[in-house]
Design an enzyme around this catalytic site. Structure first.
Site, PDB file in Angstrom:
ATOM      1  N   PRO A   2       2.593 -11.783  10.448  1.00  0.00           N
ATOM      2  CA  PRO A   2       1.426 -11.049  10.112  1.00  0.00           C
ATOM      3  C   PRO A   2       1.435 -10.188   8.995  1.00  0.00           C
ATOM      4  CG  PRO A   2       2.141 -10.524  12.592  1.00  0.00           C
ATOM      5  CD  PRO A   2       3.285 -11.332  11.833  1.00  0.00           C
ATOM      6  N   GLU A   3       0.305 -10.422   8.330  1.00  0.00           N
ATOM      7  CA  GLU A   3       0.367  -9.404   7.008  1.00  0.00           C
ATOM      8  C   GLU A   3      -0.564  -7.961   7.493  1.00  0.00           C
ATOM      9  OE1 GLU A   3       2.002 -10.209   4.477  1.00  0.00           O
ATOM     10  OE2 GLU A   3       2.506 -12.296   4.553  1.00  0.00           O
TER      11      GLU A   3
END
Ligand SMILES: [Zn+2]
Length: 291
Positions: A2-3
């Protein structure tokens, strides 16, 4: 992984659901994922009320009425799923977002006084949930090293320029990805913002003009905000607060589009390797400049 926009999507969803909820019970099956002393859990977590859900870079900070925070890192495969009158799940895309819980990926279950539950699922077990006194959160080693948040109000074009110029001889893409310079910029967002600003990823920071840096600043914030509005970047089974799937990649201009044409000029997009990462550019719009 996840960013920033995906973690922000988790935060937005949980912030609408968790404040005011009182924690009555916690179960966990993986001590490394929940490395907290039983006495602290009993004293500062059980019985506490959630006041706010915040984010710093890719870390979630669930603030508690006891002046402690649950610091949550989703790492590679973490996800948070809320089940109650409303449903919400976001983070790593897997069927656990929508399937029956707990399941084999569930590491921590937090139960609230209204019987709703928050599940921390993590197939690969790299993520964690730590109970930390709120005033000490900013002193955790990896938090101290982080650069400023690119979407905060005090992140000005001038601050952006000053941060980047800490590494004037390095290529701009490598510097954008350096979390100690700016927090939370991942590969997709580096490629998309450099395309937006028409800058080649290998251009040394010190050779960029003020105008170019200003364009890059605008492009970077725009692409992060666009991705948050789409619920994050993944093109797979990603569900946001309203049950929509994340769809940002469909809107990407160059990322993972090698062999297709540049939406601006029609030139074929190329894939290179820069700073050890797969990198996507339009060779016409993004010319190599440098010594
Ligand atoms: Zn182009």
């Amino acid at each position: 992984m996840p960013e920033l926009p995906e973690v922000e999507t988790v935060r937005i969803g949980l912030q609408t659901l968790l404040p005011g909820k009182r924690i009555v019970r916690v179960d966990f099956d993986w001590p490394k994922g929940f490395p907290n002393a039983a006495s602290d859990v009993e004293r500062f977590l059980i019985g506490s009320e959630i006041t706010q859900v915040e984010r710093r870079a890719k870390v979630l900070l669930v603030r508690l009425s006891t002046d402690y925070s649950l610091v949550i890192h989703l790492k590679m495969t973490g996800q948070l799923v809320f089940r109650g009158q409303q449903q919400f799940g976001a983070g790593h895309p897997s069927r656990s977002l929508v399937g029956p819980l707990p399941d084999a990926s569930t590491r921590v279950t937090i139960e609230f006084s209204d019987n709703s539950k928050l599940y921390f699922n993590d197939q690969r077990k790299f993520g964690w949930m730590r109970l930390v006194p709120t005033p000490e959160v900013e002193n955790i080693d990896f938090m101290k090293a982080l650069g400023p948040e690119p979407l905060s109000d005090d992140f000005t074009p001038e601050l952006f320029r000053q941060r980047l110029l800490k590494r004037p001889k390095s290529g701009i893409k490598a510097v954008l990805l350096d979390q100690t310079i700016i927090a939370g910029v991942g590969n997709i967002y580096a490629d998309e913002s450099l395309w937006g600003a028409k800058i080649h990823p290998l251009t040394p920071v010190g050779m960029l003009t003020k105008t170019q840096l200003r364009r890059l600043y605008v492009a970077l914030r725009d692409v992060l905000l666009l991705s948050i509005s789409k619920g994050g970047s993944t093109d797979r089974n990603y569900v946001d607060a309203e049950g929509r799937r994340g769809s940002y990649l469909r809107f990407a201009n160059v990322f993972r589009r090698e062999g297709q044409t540049c939406p601006r000029c029609g030139t074929v997009i190329q894939k290179l390797r820069v700073a050890g990462r797969g990198t996507h550019i339009c060779p016409h719009c993004q010319k190599v400049v440098g010594p």
